[in-house]
Design a protein around this motif. Structure first.
Motif, mmCIF file in Angstrom:
data_model
loop_
_atom_site.group_PDB
_atom_site.id
_atom_site.type_symbol
_atom_site.label_atom_id
_atom_site.label_comp_id
_atom_site.label_asym_id
_atom_site.label_seq_id
_atom_site.Cartn_x
_atom_site.Cartn_y
_atom_site.Cartn_z
ATOM 1 N N UNK A 1 -10.762 15.110 2.388
ATOM 2 C CA UNK A 1 -9.874 14.076 1.880
ATOM 3 C C UNK A 1 -10.303 13.700 0.458
ATOM 4 N N UNK B 1 -9.819 15.628 10.176
ATOM 5 C CA UNK B 1 -8.372 15.566 10.303
ATOM 6 C C UNK B 1 -7.899 16.213 11.602
ATOM 7 N N UNK C 1 -5.882 11.453 4.906
ATOM 8 C CA UNK C 1 -4.831 11.837 3.993
ATOM 9 C C UNK C 1 -5.002 11.142 2.651
ATOM 10 N N UNK D 1 -3.054 5.978 -1.795
ATOM 11 C CA UNK D 1 -3.126 5.206 -3.029
ATOM 12 C C UNK D 1 -2.610 3.831 -2.712
ATOM 13 N N UNK E 1 4.616 6.515 3.360
ATOM 14 C CA UNK E 1 4.763 5.158 3.895
ATOM 15 C C UNK E 1 4.426 4.165 2.794
ATOM 16 N N UNK F 1 -4.363 20.498 7.675
ATOM 17 C CA UNK F 1 -5.083 20.111 8.884
ATOM 18 C C UNK F 1 -6.580 19.970 8.624
ATOM 19 N N UNK G 1 -5.878 4.536 12.778
ATOM 20 C CA UNK G 1 -6.292 5.374 11.670
ATOM 21 C C UNK G 1 -7.355 4.639 10.864
ATOM 22 N N UNK H 1 0.406 16.194 9.796
ATOM 23 C CA UNK H 1 1.514 17.135 10.006
ATOM 24 C C UNK H 1 1.038 18.569 9.840
ATOM 25 N N UNK I 1 4.829 12.874 5.020
ATOM 26 C CA UNK I 1 5.288 11.538 5.387
ATOM 27 C C UNK I 1 4.797 10.567 4.327
ATOM 28 N N UNK J 1 0.858 -1.178 0.000
ATOM 29 C CA UNK J 1 0.000 0.000 0.000
ATOM 30 C C UNK J 1 0.901 1.236 0.000
ATOM 31 N N UNK J 2 0.359 2.330 -0.435
ATOM 32 C CA UNK J 2 1.132 3.575 -0.407
ATOM 33 C C UNK J 2 0.325 4.664 0.285
ATOM 34 N N UNK J 3 0.912 5.270 1.291
ATOM 35 C CA UNK J 3 0.238 6.341 2.028
ATOM 36 C C UNK J 3 1.081 7.600 1.956
ATOM 37 N N UNK J 4 0.434 8.690 1.669
ATOM 38 C CA UNK J 4 1.130 9.982 1.664
ATOM 39 C C UNK J 4 0.375 10.917 2.601
ATOM 40 N N UNK J 5 1.005 11.271 3.701
ATOM 41 C CA UNK J 5 0.366 12.148 4.690
ATOM 42 C C UNK J 5 0.954 13.537 4.542
ATOM 43 N N UNK J 6 0.127 14.450 4.101
ATOM 44 C CA UNK J 6 0.624 15.802 3.845
ATOM 45 C C UNK J 6 0.055 16.802 4.839
ATOM 46 N N UNK J 7 0.706 17.962 4.876
ATOM 47 C CA UNK J 7 0.285 18.995 5.819
ATOM 48 C C UNK J 7 -0.972 19.674 5.311
#
Lengths: 296, 281
Positions: A33, A290, B8, B11, B113, A29, A134, B106, B111, A21-27
């Motif tokens: 989504x 968030x 967030x 994909x 993962x 707040x 989460x 953040x 970040x 899986x690929x997760x991208x957590x960006x700034x």
């Protein structure tokens, strides 16, 4: 370092040979989504909602005999309380189907108020869960709505018995109660999502909520008939017609008790309120969720 | 217990054979890029109430103060690594764990993962203390996005590993902290995580549990799964980790060999709070 650690360092440079899986957590707040991805994750967890609702009811002993008996007795007793209240305050001149109409409206309104009340505590009450894992937070109020629905179902058994005992008609137009209930559920869910969000920001909101709900009950066609009040005209009739619950509960009571579907316009209005509140509730919840973990 | 971020961009479903996602570092399981996290804490505990807002409508800016939990943290962790995270209380360790898990967004930075995330965080796992361990396992799996069939397949392994006997069908509120920890560890490690985040969760158990959990961690690492381990037990960090990061007041003080980092951390703890960021030296 041991040999094992050295081996691990060598292995550390290897990309696992399995789908990742690929997760991208960006700034960001607040803000929405990716809605399709969010809804997909929500759908994938639909079994969670069912299991959580079932487990919660079981933990509250609602799956035992006496628990289920209470689910039936409670709305019946509540109906009797309001019947006595209206009998004392009123003139005594009521239609013969009044008790059935009172029960139908009261049970539906109780479901609606349970959606609001239980949803208000759903996020705050799951702070540990939110801080530790989460998942789409919308699952929490949705679970509460399902619990409210499961508690509502036994009250309908009570209503159907009263309906039969009073010798009220059974007819096809009674089915109009179904879309009316869908409108009510959508409206309750939408407002439930809003109360869940507001409660995160204002912790005493749940203290005010019962008073709002009680006033809303008296302004809704539960203790009185919608047609009667509208026929009187004046400011009160205007206020009642502005109440979003009026068309929903009006259709609901008309269809269930009198077996008629005389005002399709009510259903359309109720549908608009229900869909609108549901959409706004979801968007506001997703927009703010968030920030929940930071606020709890 | 979680495998997605509700808040967030996600994909899922890319693998070695698939085109790499934007910014993918190939061998990196986790990339933390200049992440800042700021909490907004009410100055007055009553500030987040309607009554307070209505009676004091002005001076809204003074209602909260900002706590900078992470200040520009950047780390990259390769697949198959066991990264120890050390630091004093309030250093930002748990905040970093929650940020990597996608729980805390953040304030700035990002970040990335690559892989399914499973968490075993300080406050523990479990949805409802009134429910049995079995029910909590099922709920945990469903919340993590597994199907009932997948959970049923893993359930026996989890129950066997946790070794709770008849307690598995009793309400979790009757569990000792050790039993609670065993079940939580069993659930999080049997969800086939690619990235496992453990925050002070190994300290609750007895010697047997510790040995079993160490063995389980070694087994996961052998499968190129990545582990973040927060612990105040330096011996645990030295035994299990092949990489270590020391956080202090939201900044990375040092990164490298666990023996060296933990030795520096212990020296620092003895010396006091007056050190410079060692990465800058």
């Amino acid at each position: 370092m041991s040999d094992t650690t050295a081996d691990r360092r060598a292995a550390a440079r290897v990309v696992p040979d399995r789908p990742l899986e690929h997760h991208l957590f960006q700034a960001r707040r607040a803000g929405l989504p990716h809605v399709p991805a969010y809804l997909r994750q929500l759908w994938e967890r639909r079994q969670f909602v069912h299991e959580m609702a079932r487990s919660t009811l079981r933990a509250q002993n609602y799956t035992s005999f006496f628990g289920q008996l209470w689910l039936v007795l409670n709305p019946l007793l509540l109906g009797c309380v309001y019947y006595v209240l209206v009998d004392i305050l009123g003139t005594g001149a009521r239609q013969p189907d009044y008790f059935a109409k009172l029960l139908a409206g009261l049970f539906a309104f109780n479901f609606f108020s349970a959606c609001l009340g239980q949803c208000a505590g759903s996020v705050i009450g799951s702070s540990r869960l939110i801080m530790n894992s989460s998942f789409p937070r919308l699952l929490l109020p949705i679970t509460q709505i399902v619990i409210a629905f499961m508690r509502f179902l036994p009250s309908m058994v009570v209503f159907l018995v009263v309906h039969e005992v009073e010798g009220l008609p059974w007819s096809w137009p009674m089915l109009a109660a179904l879309p009316a209930f869908v409108c009510l559920a959508l409206f309750g869910a939408g407002l439930g999502f809003l109360t869940a969000t507001v409660q995160v920001y204002f912790r005493d909101f749940a203290n005010f909520l019962p008073y709002v709900i009680r006033i809303w009950l008296f302004l809704s066609p539960v203790l009185w008939a919608l047609e009667d009040q509208q026929a009187r005209g004046g400011n009160k009739a205007l206020l009642i017609s502005l109440n979003p619950l009026s068309p929903m509960l009006g259709t609901w009571g008309d269809a269930l008790v009198r077996g008629r579907f005389a005002h399709p316009g009510w259903l359309v209005t109720g549908g608009c309120w229900g869909a609108g509140a549901f959409l706004v509730g979801i968007l506001v919840f997703l927009w703010r969720e968030r920030e929940f973990a930071v606020r709890l | 217990m979680s495998s997605l971020s509700a808040s967030e961009t996600v994909a899922a479903g890319t693998g070695p054979a698939a085109p790499p996602p934007p910014g993918a570092g190939g061998t990196w399981a986790v990339q933390v890029r200049d992440v800042h996290i700021t909490y907004r804490v009410p100055r007055d505990p009553r500030a987040n109430t309607l009554r307070y807002r209505l009676t004091r409508p002005s001076g809204r800016r003074d209602l909260v103060r900002e706590v900078k939990a992470l200040r520009g943290v950047s780390i990259e962790v390769a697949h198959g690594s066991v990264l120890g995270v050390v630091g004093a209380n309030g250093a930002g360790k748990s905040t970093l764990m929650r940020a990597v898990a996608g729980i805390l967004p953040p304030s700035s930075g990002e970040i990335e993962v690559h892989g399914r995330i499973s968490t075993l965080l300080a406050l523990g796992v479990g949805f409802n203390g009134n429910l049995s361990g079995r029910e909590n396992v099922v709920l945990g799996g469903l919340a993590a996005g597994l199907s009932r069939r997948q959970i049923a397949k893993r359930y026996q392994q989890i129950a066997d590993w946790a070794d709770l006997g008849d307690f598995i069908d009793m309400p979790m509120k009757t569990y000792s902290s050790g039993m609670y920890g065993r079940l939580a560890f069993a659930v999080s490690t049997h969800m086939e995580p690619d990235v496992l985040l453990i925050d002070e969760a190994l300290s609750a158990g007895d010697a047997k549990f510790k040995r079993k959990s160490y063995d389980k961690i070694q087994e996961l690492v052998a499968q190129a799964r990545t582990i973040f381990l927060v612990s105040h037990a330096v011996a645990t960090i030295r035994e299990l980790c092949d990489d270590c990061v020391w956080l202090h007041r939201g900044r990375v003080m040092m990164r490298g060999d666990p023996e060296e980092v933990t030795a520096a951390y212990i020296r620092f703890q003895e010396v006091g709070e007056d050190a410079v960021v060692l990465e800058d030296v």
